[in-house]
Write an enzyme that holds these catalytic residues in place. Structure first.
Site: not given
Ligand code: ASP
Length: 346
Positions: A16, A92
């Protein structure tokens, strides 16, 4: 103490933090590293050097796995002598798995490897990405007066907490406090100062050499118990060809159904040579297989206690140990030990 002659290598994998919203659909898509730099002009004000190696194609962390972990280890190994620390930007969603895997793949680390990301893209005004990134970079170059890194571990830094990577779990899909380390204390807290807790941080013996490992075996599975789980479901997992290890997520202090069909299937798996490791579904606490009959029976049929290891650490540890060709009994021995601070051993 920030070392202004220091250099950090930033490895950008996606997530993200570097995504932008598609104007028509509102869906988040990965962007390249240039975009990230443009939105964090503060990077050029940091007094130490920052180089970056982005993944050619930034990915959502749902697409991260053993191949990407090896790629990261390769980048770190090839650049290890040139940098004081490493920051990995990734999504994440699977960050706790990556941090756990990297903690085993990077043995006797004497430089910080800090994973971070964000809940809101860096282009959003309220983004948490800037703080996370800037503090992670500072932690990567922070040293004690003797010039040794203050946190030479694979860690996750998120919101204001520095956590041992293989103790973390993603606990919130929206909150800025996305991670916690519920079975091990926080290694450092960032406020006006970054307060480290050296007594909780692992420091390798002086002059030890860091080892980089690339072998992982994905013939492993996770079974999360639920009331009503059927014999067919369990049997089909045990029957997977070449399956070597199972992380069994049980209830409470390591309890499972006492029905004979259940125990027979698990025992069949153990007898076939599968290493079955018992971890709790609870967010914190430890497996104690002698506490209830429902846990003791599992122990009697050969299921191992995972103590207070997270599912993320247990499954990546199995991949690592089987990847290195260890026999069933050697893997069992190592699962009882702490390799990188992932388990509290009495
Ligand atoms: N869907 C994203 C990922 O894990 C969520 C994030 O970056 O927090 O790449």
């Amino acid at each position: 103490m920030l070392d202004y002659n220091a250099s950090v290598l930033l490895i950008y994998t996606g997530g993200t933090i570097g995504m932008t919203e598609d104007a028509e659909t509102g869906v988040l898509k990965s962007f390249d590293f240039g975009y990230l730099k443009e939105h964090v002009p503060e990077l050029s004000r940091l007094k130490f050097n920052i180089d970056n190696i982005p993944f050619e194609r930034p990915i959502d962390s749902s697409d991260m796995g053993p191949e990407e972990w090896k790629k990261i280890v390769r980048i770190i190994e090839e650049n290890y002598d040139r940098y004081d620390g490493f920051v990995i930007l990734q999504g994440t969603d699977t960050m706790a798995y990556s941090a756990s895997a990297l903690s085993f793949m990077l043995e006797s680390l004497n430089k910080p490897v800090i994973l971070t990301g964000s809940q809101l893209p860096i282009g959003k005004i309220r983004t948490d990405g800037k703080e996370n990134l800037i503090t992670a970079l500072e932690i990567a170059v922070d040293k004690n007066p003797a010039g040794r890194a203050l946190a030479p571990e694979v860690c996750i830094f998120f919101q204001n907490l520095l956590m041992r990577g293989n103790r973390t779990t993603k606990i919130n899909a929206a909150n800025f406090k996305a991670f916690n380390s519920l079975n091990y204390p926080i290694l450092a807290e960032a406020g006006t100062y970054i307060r480290y807790k050296p007594e909780l941080i692992r420091y390798p013996p002086e002059h030890s050499r860091t080892k980089f490992h690339y072998l992982l075996d994905t013939n492993v599975a996770i079974i999360k118990l639920f009331p009503g789980i059927s014999p067919a479901t369990l049997k089909s997992i045990i029957a997977i060809p070449n399956l070597k290890g199972i992380v069994l997520e049980t209830y409470g202090a390591g309890n499972a159904p006492s029905e004979s069909w259940f125990l027979d299937i698990i025992e069949e798996g153990v007898k076939k040579g599968i290493v079955v490791v018992n971890v709790t579904q609870c967010a914190s606490g430890s497996v104690e297989m002698n506490r209830y009959q429902a846990g003791k029976t599992l122990k009697d049929i050969g299921v191992l206690s995972g103590y207070d290891t997270t599912t993320e650490a247990a499954v990546t540890k199995l991949m690592f140990l089987f990847g290195h060709g260890l026999s069933k009994s050697q893997v069992e021995e190592q699962m009882k030990a702490s390799l990188a601070g992932e388990t509290t051993v009495d």
